[in-house]
Every structure is written in C-alpha cells, then in structure tokens.
Design an enzyme around this catalytic site. Structure first.
Site, PDB file in Angstrom:
ATOM      1  CD  GLU A 320      -2.871  -1.242   2.159  1.00 19.76           C
ATOM      2  OE1 GLU A 320      -2.891  -0.475   3.185  1.00 19.76           O
ATOM      3  OE2 GLU A 320      -4.051  -1.960   2.128  1.00 19.76           O
ATOM      4  CD  GLU A 445      -4.294  -8.073   1.256  1.00 21.72           C
ATOM      5  OE1 GLU A 445      -5.246  -7.327   1.872  1.00 21.72           O
ATOM      6  OE2 GLU A 445      -2.963  -7.802   1.375  1.00 21.72           O
TER       7      GLU A 445
HETATM    8  C1  XIL Z   1      -6.042  -6.977   8.012  1.00 17.15           C
HETATM    9  C2  XIL Z   1      -6.662  -8.128   8.720  1.00 17.15           C
HETATM   10  O1  XIL Z   1      -7.362  -9.052   8.034  1.00 17.15           O
HETATM   11  C3  XIL Z   1      -7.041  -7.738  10.084  1.00 17.15           C
HETATM   12  O2  XIL Z   1      -7.252  -8.919  10.931  1.00 17.15           O
HETATM   13  C4  XIL Z   1      -6.111  -6.863  10.594  1.00 17.15           C
HETATM   14  O3  XIL Z   1      -6.977  -6.314  11.844  1.00 17.15           O
HETATM   15  C5  XIL Z   1      -6.051  -5.570   9.790  1.00 17.15           C
HETATM   16  O4  XIL Z   1      -5.433  -5.989   8.526  1.00 17.15           O
HETATM   17  N1  XIL Z   1      -4.729  -4.898   3.238  1.00 17.15           N
HETATM   18  C6  XIL Z   1      -3.856  -5.828   3.824  1.00 17.15           C
HETATM   19  C7  XIL Z   1      -4.018  -6.775   4.944  1.00 17.15           C
HETATM   20  O5  XIL Z   1      -2.882  -5.770   3.146  1.00 17.15           O
HETATM   21  O6  XIL Z   1      -2.669  -7.072   5.804  1.00 17.15           O
HETATM   22  C8  XIL Z   1      -5.061  -6.407   5.925  1.00 17.15           C
HETATM   23  O7  XIL Z   1      -5.608  -7.318   6.601  1.00 17.15           O
HETATM   24  C9  XIL Z   1      -6.347  -5.947   4.981  1.00 17.15           C
HETATM   25  C10 XIL Z   1      -6.003  -4.747   4.059  1.00 17.15           C
END
Ligand code: XIL
Length: 583
Positions: A320, A445
């Site tokens: 990000e 994701e």
């Molecule tokens: C999220 C997790 O799913 C949660 O459990 C945590 O509280 C916050 O992070 N983008 C990403 C991930 O790269 O690492 C994030 O994961 C979701 C958004």
C-alpha cells in the site's frame, strides 16, 4: 428368485422446503420420470422386469396418507430403483450444477425398528455415493427427509439409481429433489477440492490464516489444508507481530503457520515487510532520522526474511505505498502515499521513495530465491473504471523499479472488491500488461461482498466472478496465484460479512457455489492439460517400475520405482505415456 416387488404411485405430495439457502435444481415428478422403473441387484443385473405403466397404482389413498408416492418393497435380494433423469442432468454435472439429493422417506408400521444398511446412488452403473453401513435415520411411522451428496462421476447416463441395501424392507419415497448448494460437500474427498486440481497444474489457491485456525482436528483447520495449497498470515508476519520491540523478534505465530504449511505441502506467502499500518508503535514514537529509519527497516528485513529463508516462497515487500485517487495513465508517473497526498506513511514520510527500492534489495539479499512483490489495494482494473488510474500508477512504479534493476518480480492486487465493482475482463487486461513487461501479477487478498447475497442471482454472479478470476489464473503463466482473505463468510475482516458473504465457505464450512465453481475451473484446465497426479491415479494405475521422460522426450530416469518418482525435481514429466506433475 423374484421376491422383489415395486409398486409405483404418482408423486405429487410436496413438502414446503425452506429454500432460503439452497437452490432447487430439480424436483422429480412422475410425468417427467416416466413410467419405466427397473429393479437391479448390487451387481447391476436386472432382477425384476420393468414395471410398466400398467402396474402403476394411482392411489390417492396410499398407506402414507400423502396421496401418491413411490412405494418400494425389497425382498431378500438387495436392489435399487432405476429411472431416467430428465432435463439433461447426468452424473457429470454433479458437484457443479447440483450437489445434494434430498427425499422424504416413510417406513410403514410393521417394519422392524432398526433400518441399518448402506444407501447407494449411481448414474448408470457408476456409483456416485455409497454410504457406510449404519443406522439410517428413518424411524418407523415417521416421515423423514434424508439428504445425501451427489458426487461427480464421468457417466453421462441418464439412468439414475437409488436405494438402500436393506433386505426385506418396505418404504415410501416422495419428493426427490436435486439442490445446487452442496451441504454435503465432502471436504475429505480430495477429488472434490480445488487444491487437488490446482496442484496438478502448478497453480495456487491461497487463503489468509491465523494460528488459532490451524487445529487439524477442527473442520476449519481441515477446510484450510484440504482446499488450499497456499497460506499467508493474516497478521502473523507483519511488523508489529514480528518485531514488537526494537531488535526483539517474535516468530512464534509465523512459525506455526509455516509448520502447518510444510506438513500439508502448502506454499507460504510472506506478508508484509514495509507498510504504513501495523508497524510497531516504537517505530512511530522514536523520532528517528531517515538514516535510522532505513537501518531499522534493513535490520527488520534481514531478520524476518532471513528467519524464514527457503521456507517462504514469496514476500509482499512493500504494501500500500501508492496514494489513492491517482487519475493517471501509463507513462504518467505516480504519487506515493504520504503526508503530501493527505495520507500518512511512516516510511515514506521519513525516508522518501528510496525505502521502496532498498526494501526490495534487502529482501533479495536476505533470501535470493524469494519472489518479491509490491502489493496494493484498489488496483487491477486496467480501463474504463475509476480505479484504473491507481492501476496505471502502480504499473508505472513497478516498471520503473524493474528498469532500475531492482529485484522486483511481480505486483499483488489485493482485490478487496465487491460484486458490483469487479470487472473480470479488466483484471485480465492488467495481467496481460504486466506480462508484457516481464512481471507477475497475482491476486493476494480477494473478497467479493455483495449487496444482497442471499439472492440466488447474486450468488451466481459471485460464483461466476470467482470462477472468472480462477480462469485467468489458469491461463496466464505470470498469474500463478489467487489468494482469498478468509475462509468462512462470518469470519472475514470486513464488517458485516455474515450478511455480505464475501468468501468461499458458509459459516459451517459448507462449500458455497463460488468455491465449487473454482473447483470446476481448475479441474477443467487440469483435465485439458492431461496431467495426472502420481499418487492418486487410482483409475489407471501406473506400473510399479517406470521410465521417466522430460517433456522434450529425453529419458531422465530408467526403471525407477514409482514410489521414488516424487524425489525428482519439481516439474512436468512423461511417465507411462502420461504427463505427470511433480510438485
Ligand atoms: C487486515 C487483517 O485482515 C485484520 O485482521 C487486521 O486487523 C487488519 O489487517 N490490506 C492488507 C491486509 O494488506 O494486511 C489487511 O489485513 C487487509 C487490507
């Protein structure tokens, strides 16, 4: 010999099914089935001649009081009822178009209390489901609905047989339904899983996990390793988890994930090394100079990547880093996330852009075999979409890094999207564009929430989208992986996910249509590639001693024991005239 008697009555009694979760594919009725019923013994021999329409008793006052039912009387030869399935359904469509059969059974008074035996369901002569011999939940005098999974078979026969191997039994059957939701999806049968097919073509279906989900005796733990061949820590390998205090590293959660993955022959993604979020508070609080910040990052990367060297296939090196709202085109640069763009980033704001280049170099030095990704959200749609500007920005940055000789191998599209937002065709264009510049482009994701996913229309759309993405994964060499961000709908990181149903499994881990469509997609390509797995080739067993050839036709091993074949380096081989993929 002929002690069997089958009397068929018209079915028209219907039970009001709660159709909120499962979708009705077919309800057999008498007219559709026709009037030709046969009885078969266990070896498939006809034990009674067909019962013609002349013998059908249309008795509104049948013993059930339902009206018209199928009345089965089995003598002391085990037998099954056969009829034809209408509507072009056959066993090859099981597990895609329909998954479950339900029917109502009533055993009349006078029958023994115990009803113990096996249920068998087949298409033509090919058995689709055979239960173990056990007490069948059909007490005398009580109308029960029984439910069994219909497993895919290769038979295209329209002939359909069901029955119980209980001799001298009598029962009434009514309301035979095929359903499209697989409540009885058998996750213990590898052939029904996506990973089975994905393994064969060298593709990855991944999922994010936390250590507390990895209990192998739980349905959740089993769902993970049986259905997926890649895992990523949902939080376990992030900065705040691995270096909670400066210089003090904690690998316990990540180690649990790596051990689980190794035990189950799964690949591991590492997520993530440099991110503005979930970075330990001491980094924010320390008021470090740029030089110190870069030293902190370097030390972190060398320790964390070094700890799992050789065990983690790929890393999201930076996560990000791109600002939102880019509004750009190809060749028009990028704006990184930081105070300048109205969004903070502890790394960019204190180090400037060079933390990105450096992070890749350090990760590469720490594990030269690891595949290194830049990962981001709201990227993936190439054209005709409000997010395309950010896709172009990340493309411009990734291209710049590659041209500068930075060891970057690909781009991860998080794809926290939605049913209404996702355009699969635009994702494919993006994969193609990265392919042209020699970079991988994977989905890291994925979740696809809906607005009203209890509607079967949305469920189908979601399934089509998941399958469309899996299709891309199968077709592009530079897109080997697709990772979903969670397992069951009620345990997603997204708010309200129980209602928006973004993932592949129900809260009870029953497979959703979206999952089953992914299975079909991977299977389609595995079958087309004609790649047969070594160990599970039950249908046409390979000889115990084999010659092994590479794809160029050169012999790589003579008279090798089949059980040793897995010691060969990973890749495709020809064994006994078949293509074999060794992971
Ligand atoms: C999220 C997790 O799913 C949660 O459990 C945590 O509280 C916050 O992070 N983008 C990403 C991930 O790269 O690492 C994030 O994961 C979701 C958004």
């Amino acid at each position: 010999m002929k002690k069997l008697l089958l009397i068929i009555c018209l079915f028209c009694f219907s039970v009001a099914y709660a159709a909120d979760k499962k979708t009705l594919v077919h309800h057999f009725n008498y007219e559709e089935i026709g009037t030709q019923f046969k009885l078969y013994d266990v070896s498939g021999n006809v034990v009674d001649s067909s019962v013609s329409s002349a013998t059908v008793i249309k008795d509104e006052n049948s013993a059930t009081g339902f009206g018209n039912v199928l009345h089965v009387k089995v003598g002391d030869v085990v037998s099954y009822i056969e009829f034809e399935i209408p509507n072009g359904l056959n066993g090859t469509k099981a597990s895609s178009e329909f998954h479950t059969i339900t029917f109502t059974i009533l055993r009349p008074d006078g029958q023994p209390e115990q009803f113990k035996g096996t249920f068998t369901l087949s298409f033509g002569n090919t058995v689709s489901n055979k239960t173990s011999s056990a007490e069948i939940d059909a007490p005398v005098g009580v109308e029960k609905t029984l439910s069994y999974s219909v497993n895919k078979v290769s038979s295209i026969s329209k002939k359909f047989r069901i029955g119980f191997n209980v001799k001298n039994s009598e029962y009434y059957i009514d309301d035979i339904y095929f359903w499209s939701v697989n409540y009885n999806y058998d996750y213990t049968d590898p052939l029904q899983t996506a990973r089975y097919h994905a393994d064969q073509i060298g593709k990855n279906l991944g999922v994010c996990v936390s250590p507390n989900q990895l209990n192998e005796s739980s349905r959740e733990g089993q769902t993970i390793y049986r259905n997926f061949n890649m895992v990523v820590g949902e939080n376990a390998m992030k900065f705040d988890a691995t270096e909670p205090r400066r210089g003090q590293f904690n690998y316990s959660s990540g180690d649990q994930i790596v051990q689980f993955a190794q035990k189950h022959d799964m690949e591991v993604r590492g997520h993530t090394l440099a991110w503005h979020s979930q970075t330990s508070q001491w980094v924010h609080d320390g008021n470090y100079s740029k030089k110190e910040m870069l030293a902190i990052l370097k030390n972190h990367i060398f320790n964390v990547v070094g700890h799992w060297k050789g065990q983690i296939t790929e890393w999201d090196v930076v996560n990000e880093v791109m600002a939102e709202n880019q509004g750009r085109g190809v060749g028009q640069g990028y704006q990184l996330r930081g105070k300048n763009s109205g969004q903070e980033s502890v790394w960019y704001d204190r180090c400037g852009e060079e933390f990105i280049d450096s992070a890749f170099v350090w990760a590469h030095q720490a594990d030269p075999d690891a595949i290194l990704y830049i990962n981001d959200y709201n990227i993936g749609h190439w054209d005709n979409h409000y997010e395309s500007g950010k896709t172009h920005a990340i493309y411009n940055l990734a291209k710049r890094l590659k041209e500068d000789g930075i060891p970057i191998h690909g781009v991860g599209m998080q794809m926290h999207t939605s049913i209404s937002n996702l355009r699969v065709a635009e994702i494919e264009k993006t994969v193609q564009e990265f392919e042209k510049i020699g970079l991988k482009c994977i989905i890291t994701e994925l979740d696809i929430p809906g607005n009203n996913p209890s509607s079967s229309g949305e469920q189908s759309t979601q399934a089509t989208q998941y399958a469309g993405l899996a299709d891309i994964i199968c077709r592009y060499d530079n897109a080997p992986s697709m990772v979903v961000w969670g397992i069951a709908d009620n345990k997603s990181w997204l708010e309200n996910s129980e209602a928006t149903k973004p993932l592949l499994f129900e809260p009870n881990f029953a497979a959703k249509k979206s999952y089953l469509k992914i299975v079909d997609t991977f299977e389609k390509y595995a079958v087309a590639a004609n790649v047969e797995p070594v160990v599970k080739d039950e249908i046409n067993p390979l000889p115990a001693v084999v010659d092994v050839y590479n794809l160029m036709g050169q012999k790589v091993a003579s008279q090798m024991l089949l059980e040793d074949i897995e010691t060969l380096p990973a890749g495709l081989y020809i064994v006994g005239g078949k293509k074999v993929y060794i992971r």
